[in-house]
Design a protein around this motif. Structure first.
Motif, short mmCIF file in Angstrom:
data_model
loop_
_atom_site.label_atom_id
_atom_site.label_comp_id
_atom_site.label_asym_id
_atom_site.label_seq_id
_atom_site.Cartn_x
_atom_site.Cartn_y
_atom_site.Cartn_z
N CYS A 90 0.84 -1.20 0.00
CA CYS A 90 0.00 0.00 0.00
C CYS A 90 0.88 1.25 0.00
O CYS A 90 0.56 2.25 -0.64
CB CYS A 90 -0.89 0.01 1.24
SG CYS A 90 -1.92 -1.45 1.46
N ASP A 92 1.18 3.39 2.25
CA ASP A 92 0.43 4.52 2.78
C ASP A 92 1.25 5.22 3.84
O ASP A 92 1.87 4.57 4.67
CB ASP A 92 -0.89 4.00 3.37
CG ASP A 92 -1.93 5.09 3.52
OD1 ASP A 92 -1.76 6.17 2.90
OD2 ASP A 92 -2.93 4.87 4.22
N MET A 94 4.14 6.80 3.46
CA MET A 94 5.46 6.25 3.19
C MET A 94 6.47 6.67 4.26
O MET A 94 6.67 7.86 4.52
CB MET A 94 5.93 6.74 1.82
CG MET A 94 7.24 6.18 1.36
SD MET A 94 7.03 4.54 0.66
CE MET A 94 8.74 4.15 0.28
N ILE A 116 2.00 -0.91 -6.59
CA ILE A 116 1.29 -0.07 -5.61
C ILE A 116 -0.19 -0.41 -5.66
O ILE A 116 -0.83 -0.31 -6.71
CB ILE A 116 1.50 1.42 -5.89
CG1 ILE A 116 3.00 1.76 -5.96
CG2 ILE A 116 0.82 2.26 -4.82
CD1 ILE A 116 3.28 3.21 -6.30
N ARG A 136 0.65 8.55 -3.04
CA ARG A 136 1.47 7.37 -2.75
C ARG A 136 2.40 7.07 -3.91
O ARG A 136 3.54 6.63 -3.71
CB ARG A 136 0.56 6.18 -2.42
CG ARG A 136 -0.15 6.35 -1.07
CD ARG A 136 -1.01 5.18 -0.67
NE ARG A 136 -2.17 5.04 -1.53
CZ ARG A 136 -2.35 4.08 -2.41
NH1 ARG A 136 -1.43 3.15 -2.58
NH2 ARG A 136 -3.43 4.02 -3.16
N HIS A 290 6.41 13.46 2.99
CA HIS A 290 5.29 13.19 2.09
C HIS A 290 5.54 13.77 0.70
O HIS A 290 6.60 14.35 0.43
CB HIS A 290 3.99 13.73 2.69
CG HIS A 290 4.05 15.19 3.08
ND1 HIS A 290 4.08 16.21 2.16
CD2 HIS A 290 4.09 15.79 4.31
CE1 HIS A 290 4.12 17.38 2.78
NE2 HIS A 290 4.14 17.15 4.10
#
Length: 446
Positions: A90, A92, A94, A116, A136, A290
């Motif tokens: 995922c 999510d 990161m 992904i 992502r 992010h």
């Protein structure tokens, strides 16, 4: 004649040659040939030893499923096919644990292909993702060990999708951590890859997980203040109740154990700036690293030759932004930034203000800041000091637009808006991880 061997003690060969001018010269010739033969044998021994050592090392790598290529991703000899490995997830929010998994996966092959999972797949199997597909993708694509990406990869590795990976993408091995990955049906999602004999396991990065990070943010209220942080009995009780409701004892203290070896691993591939390089300096907290951070660093790389990133320490961020921050500590944030392919060097614990001395010491050409810079409480303070006053005065300070408005505050708001769903998911995940830790054994990391 003396020779040194790293694998053993020094060995010496003492050869005494006696020559009698008045005697038969045949004795001298004999000694010459003996000496020449000894040198030839020594050379032959070295060749044979090197050959068999290389064969043994190659066999060892094959037994472990390691790549046949060189460190720069090129096949070692003519006709040698590159080993292509696949890791999905995922990814999510990161974090450096994800990055370390990708680093280890790349060690098992020459080309790392990353799948992904889509928003829909994550929602179906794990609940709502915090980051969307685009956010992502940007985060994963920026990791310096990633070579290719497959979007919308299925969460379950079915036999049909494995066939696509093996035939269309020429994947040799499927990689995943040693922690369990269970689908919505309660089955191992990598069972098909294991049955095919094409699965390889890597060591999970201890001390960090998406569950842990969500747990940290679940301790925040809507106004971004921690229950139990002020030290009063009532606040402490509220914080304890919230931890119990979340199903974990996650608190503000990270259990990650930073080591010099980990820093070296993540800093690999870096270089020193040349005197003629255009050095771009970008500083900040880089908390919850992010896609907004990534896009700013990507823009910095485009306008310079060397991207130098300054990361402020925990105390500085806490003083400027408030008691909730940073969510990630300095070591965790440093590793996240080092994993980014747009970064050349990092200053760990960079000063808040960019001074004249710092600019001269680091040979900085441009001080860059994104227009979505997370100012914290800086601009609300009457006595705030502009950290970029000197770069502004000499005309090297620049601001750039970012394609993302994402911030740490926005990430926390997303968690808080779906608090109930994330608390329920964390309870389930914590129960799974307790089983993992109870059966945990040592696994060597690549």
């Amino acid at each position: 004649v003396s020779s040194f061997h790293p694998e053993g003690p020094k060995k010496q060969l003492l050869l005494v040659i006696w020559w009698d001018d008045e005697g038969d010269s045949s004795n001298g010739a004999l000694l010459f040939y003996v000496f020449d033969g000894l040198i030839t044998l020594r050379a032959l021994y070295g060749f044979v030893k090197s050959y068999f050592m290389a064969r043994l090392e190659s066999q060892k790598r094959n037994d472990l499923g390691l790549a046949s290529g060189s460190e720069n991703g090129e096949a070692e000899g003519p006709g040698k096919a590159l080993v292509r490995v696949y890791m999905d997830g995922c990814f999510d929010m990161m974090h450096f644990g994800h990055a370390n998994a990708l680093r280890q996966a790349k060690m098992l092959g020459d080309v790392l292909v990353v799948g992904i999972n889509s928003d829909e797949e994550i929602r179906m199997h794990k609940g709502p993702p915090v980051m969307n597909d685009k956010e992502r993708f940007i985060a994963v694509e920026a990791v310096k060990w990633v070579d290719e990406i497959i979007e919308n990869a299925p969460y379950d590795l079915t036999a049909d999708f494995l066939k696509v990976l093996f035939e269309d993408y020429n994947i040799d091995y499927i990689i995943h951590g040693d922690d369990p990955c269970i689908g919505k049906d309660g089955q191992d999602v990598y069972a098909a890859a294991k049955r095919a004999g094409r699965f390889r396991s890597i060591k999970r990065t201890e001390g960090v997980s998406s569950t842990d990070i969500v747990g940290r943010m679940l301790l925040c209220t809507r106004t971004h203040h921690l229950d139990g942080f002020t030290g009063s009995d009532g606040d402490n009780e509220a914080g304890a109740q919230r931890e119990q409701r979340n199903g974990s004892k996650a608190g503000r203290v990270s259990t990650f154990l930073p080591t010099t070896r980990r820093l070296i691993q993540f800093a690999s591939g870096g270089r020193a700036p040349k005197p003629t390089d255009r050095v771009i300096y970008v500083d900040g907290g880089f908390d919850m690293f992010h896609c907004g951070h990534v896009l700013t660093l990507k823009a910095a790389q485009k306008i310079g030759d060397f991207v130098l990133v300054g990361i402020h320490d925990d105390a500085t961020i806490n003083a400027k932004k408030g008691k909730n921050f940073p969510i990630m500590n300095l070591h965790e944030r440093t590793l996240s930034v080092l994993s980014c392919k747009y970064v050349d060097e990092v200053i760990i614990g960079a000063p808040w203000a960019v001074t004249e001395d710092m600019i001269k010491t680091m040979n900085i050409s441009i001080v860059l800041r994104g227009k979505n810079w997370e100012r914290g409480n800086l601009e609300n303070s009457k006595n705030a000091i502009d950290p970029y006053s000197y770069p502004r005065s000499i005309g090297i300070f620049h601001e750039i637009e970012s394609d993302s408005n994402l911030s740490v505050e926005e990430i926390i708001e997303r968690i808080v808006r779906n608090r109930t769903q994330y608390e329920q998911r964390n309870k389930k995940k914590v129960a799974q991880e307790q089983g993992y830790f109870s059966n945990k054994t040592y696994v060597e990391e690549l």
